[in-house]
Design a protein around this motif. Structure first.
Motif, short mmCIF file in Angstrom:
data_model
loop_
_atom_site.label_atom_id
_atom_site.label_comp_id
_atom_site.label_asym_id
_atom_site.label_seq_id
_atom_site.Cartn_x
_atom_site.Cartn_y
_atom_site.Cartn_z
N GLY A 8 0.77 -1.23 0.00
CA GLY A 8 0.00 0.00 0.00
C GLY A 8 0.80 1.28 0.00
N ASP A 9 1.97 1.28 0.67
CA ASP A 9 2.74 2.51 0.77
C ASP A 9 4.01 2.48 -0.07
OD1 ASP A 9 4.14 0.60 2.16
OD2 ASP A 9 4.47 1.82 3.96
N VAL A 10 4.08 1.60 -1.06
CA VAL A 10 5.33 1.45 -1.81
C VAL A 10 5.70 2.72 -2.57
CG1 VAL A 10 4.19 0.44 -3.86
CG2 VAL A 10 6.62 -0.04 -3.40
N PHE A 11 4.72 3.40 -3.18
CA PHE A 11 5.03 4.63 -3.91
C PHE A 11 5.51 5.71 -2.94
CE2 PHE A 11 1.97 2.59 -6.81
CZ PHE A 11 2.70 2.60 -7.99
N GLU A 12 4.80 5.84 -1.82
CA GLU A 12 5.16 6.87 -0.84
C GLU A 12 6.56 6.62 -0.28
OE1 GLU A 12 3.07 9.16 2.93
OE2 GLU A 12 2.14 7.38 2.03
N GLU A 13 6.88 5.36 -0.03
CA GLU A 13 8.17 5.03 0.54
C GLU A 13 9.33 5.35 -0.40
OE1 GLU A 13 10.58 1.05 2.13
OE2 GLU A 13 8.40 1.00 1.91
N HIS A 14 9.10 5.18 -1.70
CA HIS A 14 10.19 5.35 -2.66
C HIS A 14 10.03 6.61 -3.53
CE1 HIS A 14 12.01 1.43 -1.86
NE2 HIS A 14 10.78 0.97 -1.73
N TRP A 15 9.09 7.48 -3.17
CA TRP A 15 8.85 8.70 -3.94
C TRP A 15 10.13 9.57 -3.97
CZ3 TRP A 15 4.80 9.18 -6.91
CH2 TRP A 15 4.44 10.43 -7.45
N GLY A 16 10.53 9.98 -5.16
CA GLY A 16 11.73 10.80 -5.31
C GLY A 16 13.00 10.01 -5.55
N GLU A 17 12.93 8.68 -5.44
CA GLU A 17 14.13 7.86 -5.66
C GLU A 17 14.33 7.50 -7.13
OE1 GLU A 17 14.26 4.42 -3.20
OE2 GLU A 17 13.75 5.53 -1.36
N TYR A 18 13.24 7.57 -7.92
CA TYR A 18 13.30 7.13 -9.31
C TYR A 18 12.73 8.22 -10.22
CZ TYR A 18 13.84 2.64 -6.97
OH TYR A 18 14.28 1.62 -6.17
N ASP A 19 13.18 8.20 -11.48
CA ASP A 19 12.66 9.14 -12.47
C ASP A 19 11.26 8.74 -12.92
OD1 ASP A 19 15.13 10.43 -12.43
OD2 ASP A 19 15.92 9.18 -14.04
N CYS A 20 11.00 7.43 -12.95
CA CYS A 20 9.71 6.94 -13.42
C CYS A 20 9.35 5.63 -12.74
CB CYS A 20 9.73 6.74 -14.95
SG CYS A 20 8.16 6.22 -15.66
N PHE A 21 8.10 5.54 -12.30
CA PHE A 21 7.55 4.28 -11.81
C PHE A 21 6.77 3.61 -12.95
CE2 PHE A 21 7.82 6.64 -7.77
CZ PHE A 21 8.48 5.70 -6.99
N VAL A 22 7.01 2.32 -13.15
CA VAL A 22 6.22 1.53 -14.09
C VAL A 22 5.29 0.66 -13.25
CG1 VAL A 22 6.25 -0.13 -15.96
CG2 VAL A 22 8.11 1.52 -15.75
N GLY A 23 4.03 1.02 -13.23
CA GLY A 23 3.07 0.27 -12.43
C GLY A 23 2.51 -0.89 -13.21
N LEU A 24 2.86 -2.10 -12.81
CA LEU A 24 2.34 -3.31 -13.45
C LEU A 24 1.01 -3.63 -12.76
CD1 LEU A 24 2.95 -5.42 -15.62
CD2 LEU A 24 4.27 -6.70 -13.95
N MET A 25 -0.01 -2.82 -13.08
CA MET A 25 -1.27 -2.85 -12.33
C MET A 25 -2.31 -2.02 -13.07
SD MET A 25 -0.10 -0.16 -9.36
CE MET A 25 1.31 -1.21 -8.96
N ALA A 26 -3.51 -2.04 -12.56
CA ALA A 26 -4.57 -1.19 -13.12
C ALA A 26 -4.24 0.28 -12.87
CB ALA A 26 -5.91 -1.53 -12.47
#
Length: 324
Positions: free
Chosen positions: A61-79
């Motif tokens: 649930g908090d994966v984006f919040e935990e790693h926000w700012g660490e990557y240029d782009c998140f690829v969400g393998l999800m809806a």
């Protein structure tokens, strides 16, 4: 652009580079549920070599919040709905926020949802090589035009004043922007908020002005460029980008050759090339009214608007001139 409401007039340096508005994703993370890890690994295998780093994060649930700012782009393998709900409260500024692109488990669709011009469109395009259909909603992509951010990427430069791209990309959509002007200093320049400033990422080099017959092969472009560089006493590392005319910008062999050498491709309109005709006579002037593309594009795009090497022909298929 992305689906951000204030991003509907702009196009696709690292997202977090200190003086860059970020047109390129270099460090990306795939966020996937445990049951989709095989697909995540498949993505790493398919496009991982195009990035400085690519990591897989297991969804919680908090994966984006935990790693926000660490990557240029998140690829969400999800809806897309999951990605939007889990990141909406984190979004602050389109120039600083990481890009987000979602893709389904079958790799059918790749959908940029934020930061389209700051990495998400790029990732979607890369996923297209694995069979996904990029679902671009940004205005310039929808109109099949090259916005200023994408032009910056092709020129190996970055946008300095990001807010200006609203006005300049509107001009792109209306075919009113014209070519990028090159200015060499030292100089002091006063500009308005409707002038986009691009700053180079490396020292000036040479430009490969290129023309071709229809259907020329990737190997013919690469061989022609290599021969031209040898004759000009230059190396591949000296090349800034490839320049051509708009009538040749969709040549498959040209695009493949530029991609293999990781070179941007800049296309110039007929009226822009006419201002920089080269010294060598060209049959294209007689046959179709265009100036010789190789020399004209090399001169027009070169930093000094000068020819380093007049055009040479390879296999009666590709012509190359070197500009600087």
């Amino acid at each position: 652009m992305s689906t951000d409401t204030d991003d509907d007039t702009t196009d696709s340096g690292s997202c977090k580079a200190p003086d860059s508005d970020g047109e390129v994703a270099e460090e990306i993370a795939i966020v996937a549920f445990e049951r989709k890890m095989d697909t995540a690994e498949e993505i790493v295998e398919g496009i991982g070599d195009r990035y400085e780093s690519i990591e897989i994060l297991e969804y919680r649930g908090d994966v984006f919040e935990e790693h926000w700012g660490e990557y240029d782009c998140f690829v969400g393998l999800m809806a897309s709905g999951i990605a939007m709900r889990k990141t909406a409260h984190l979004l602050d500024d389109k120039w600083d926020d990481p890009a987000i692109c979602v893709v389904d488990e079958e790799l059918t669709w790749a959908i940029p949802i934020t930061g389209g011009h700051h990495g998400a469109n790029q990732v979607a395009d890369d996923l297209a090589s694995m069979g996904a259909v990029p679902a671009m909603t940004t205005a310039s992509e929808a109109a099949d035009k090259q916005g200023v951010e994408k032009q910056a990427k092709a020129l190996d430069a970055h946008v300095v004043n990001g807010d200006s791209t609203v006005a300049t990309n509107l001009a792109v959509l209306d075919d009113e922007l014209g070519p990028i002007e090159r200015l060499d200093g030292p100089k002091a320049v006063l500009v308005g908020d409707d002038v986009t400033v691009l700053e180079r990422n490396k020292d000036q080099g040479v430009v490969l002005g290129t023309g071709s017959v229809s259907g020329a092969k990737k190997s013919q472009f690469l061989e022609a460029w290599g021969r031209a560089l040898d004759e000009a006493d230059r190396e591949w590392d000296d090349v800034e980008f490839v320049a051509t005319g708009t009538r040749k910008e969709d040549e498959e062999g040209l695009l493949e050759a530029a991609a293999e050498k990781d070179l941007g491709l800049v296309s110039l309109a007929k009226e822009d090339l006419e201002r920089f005709e080269g010294p060598t006579p060209s049959r294209s002037k007689e046959l179709i009214g265009w100036p010789g593309i190789a020399e004209a594009s090399a001169i027009a795009a070169g930093s000094e608007h000068e020819l380093v090497l007049e055009k040479i022909s390879h296999d009666d298929a590709v012509t190359v001139a070197v500009g600087g």
